[in-house]
Design an enzyme around this catalytic site. Sequence first.
Site, PDB file in Angstrom:
ATOM      1  N   CYS A  34      -2.186  -0.257  10.026  1.00 51.22           N
ATOM      2  CA  CYS A  34      -3.276  -1.083   9.484  1.00 51.22           C
ATOM      3  C   CYS A  34      -4.134  -1.739  10.558  1.00 51.22           C
ATOM      4  O   CYS A  34      -5.190  -2.269  10.257  1.00 51.22           O
ATOM      5  CB  CYS A  34      -2.716  -2.143   8.551  1.00 51.22           C
ATOM      6  SG  CYS A  34      -1.414  -3.081   9.275  1.00 51.22           S
ATOM      7  N   HIS A  73       0.835  -1.213   0.000  1.00 49.57           N
ATOM      8  CA  HIS A  73       0.000   0.000   0.000  1.00 49.57           C
ATOM      9  C   HIS A  73       0.867   1.260   0.000  1.00 49.57           C
ATOM     10  O   HIS A  73       2.053   1.201   0.357  1.00 49.57           O
ATOM     11  CB  HIS A  73      -0.855   0.048   1.283  1.00 49.57           C
ATOM     12  CG  HIS A  73      -1.940  -0.968   1.368  1.00 49.57           C
ATOM     13  ND1 HIS A  73      -2.108  -1.778   2.474  1.00 49.57           N
ATOM     14  CD2 HIS A  73      -2.941  -1.291   0.517  1.00 49.57           C
ATOM     15  CE1 HIS A  73      -3.157  -2.566   2.288  1.00 49.57           C
ATOM     16  NE2 HIS A  73      -3.682  -2.302   1.111  1.00 49.57           N
TER      17      HIS A  73
HETATM   18  C1  CIR Z   1      -3.439  -8.165   3.201  1.00 49.33           C
HETATM   19  O1  CIR Z   1      -2.647  -8.563   2.367  1.00 49.33           O
HETATM   20  O2  CIR Z   1      -4.487  -7.590   2.903  1.00 49.33           O
HETATM   21  C2  CIR Z   1      -3.109  -8.383   4.662  1.00 49.33           C
HETATM   22  N1  CIR Z   1      -2.428  -9.612   4.810  1.00 49.33           N
HETATM   23  C3  CIR Z   1      -2.270  -7.254   5.208  1.00 49.33           C
HETATM   24  C4  CIR Z   1      -2.991  -5.945   5.203  1.00 49.33           C
HETATM   25  C5  CIR Z   1      -2.178  -4.842   5.809  1.00 49.33           C
HETATM   26  N2  CIR Z   1      -2.903  -3.627   5.727  1.00 49.33           N
HETATM   27  C6  CIR Z   1      -2.343  -2.444   5.761  1.00 49.33           C
HETATM   28  O3  CIR Z   1      -1.134  -2.293   5.823  1.00 49.33           O
HETATM   29  N3  CIR Z   1      -3.151  -1.376   5.699  1.00 49.33           N
END
Ligand code: CIR
Length: 259
Positions: free
Chosen positions: A247, A160
């Site tokens: 996140c 992201h």
């Molecule tokens: C994903 O790949 O969606 C999750 N394993 C990790 C999401 C992490 N989200 C973030 O950094 N905003």
Amino acid sequence: MLIALTRGVSPTLGNCELQELDRQPIDIAKAIEQHRRYERCLEELGARVLALPADPRFPDGVFVEDPALVLDEIAVMTRMGAASRRGESESIATALAEFRSLTWIHEPGTLEGGDVMRIGETLYVGASLRTNGEGIRQLREVAAPFGYQVTAVPVHGCLHLKSACCYLGDDTIIANRAWIDASVLAGFRILNIPEDEPRSANVLRVGDTLILPEAFPKTRKLLENSRYHVRTLDLSELAKAEGAVTCTCILFESATSSR
Ligand code: CIR
């Protein structure tokens, strides 16, 4: 009052989505303890933690930042690029409806909260594998009436936009320039992360404190040398699921405000 919306660690976290990392075994008990300490840290920094229960149907449910973007006036329910995660939105929407009116991103748009970096009235949005041009267009349309501008930022090599850069306040951004073209951020002071800690640009500011994973001691030094107050946490298990500090919560003021 500052609210931190969180969700417990799913027992199925080991089946999480992964984009840039290879799968490694995750110690769920350790992940739960690390997440508890993260929530405690948010409380110590003055947030009221609103904790949703873990949901075994959603391995990535702990990463609550991605299903929603809470602005001062409204909450935008995103449509996540990772299809396996879209079911997470329902309970997040129910929780946020207590605080904001909701608006939704619709198919074929995709958007994930981790791709949105707000600085004042500008929303910098990562054009990533999870967030597409139509998602960015829809966000621009729903946010414009409240005075926000939306600027797309191409993202390469990381999950992201906020894997690559985060706003620290005071016109300062911490960034990994290998993953974004930092020219769109001209006018800001950029703190370049140490090259051997490439995942350290994801930093969460709560009040006057910056939260950072303890896996990044050189970045901690960089921030402390720049006079920031830093707290580090062991987040090793969430990091294996490609998660970090921003996140794992949605931070917002409980009352709506218009600017
Ligand atoms: C994903 O790949 O969606 C999750 N394993 C990790 C999401 C992490 N989200 C973030 O950094 N905003």
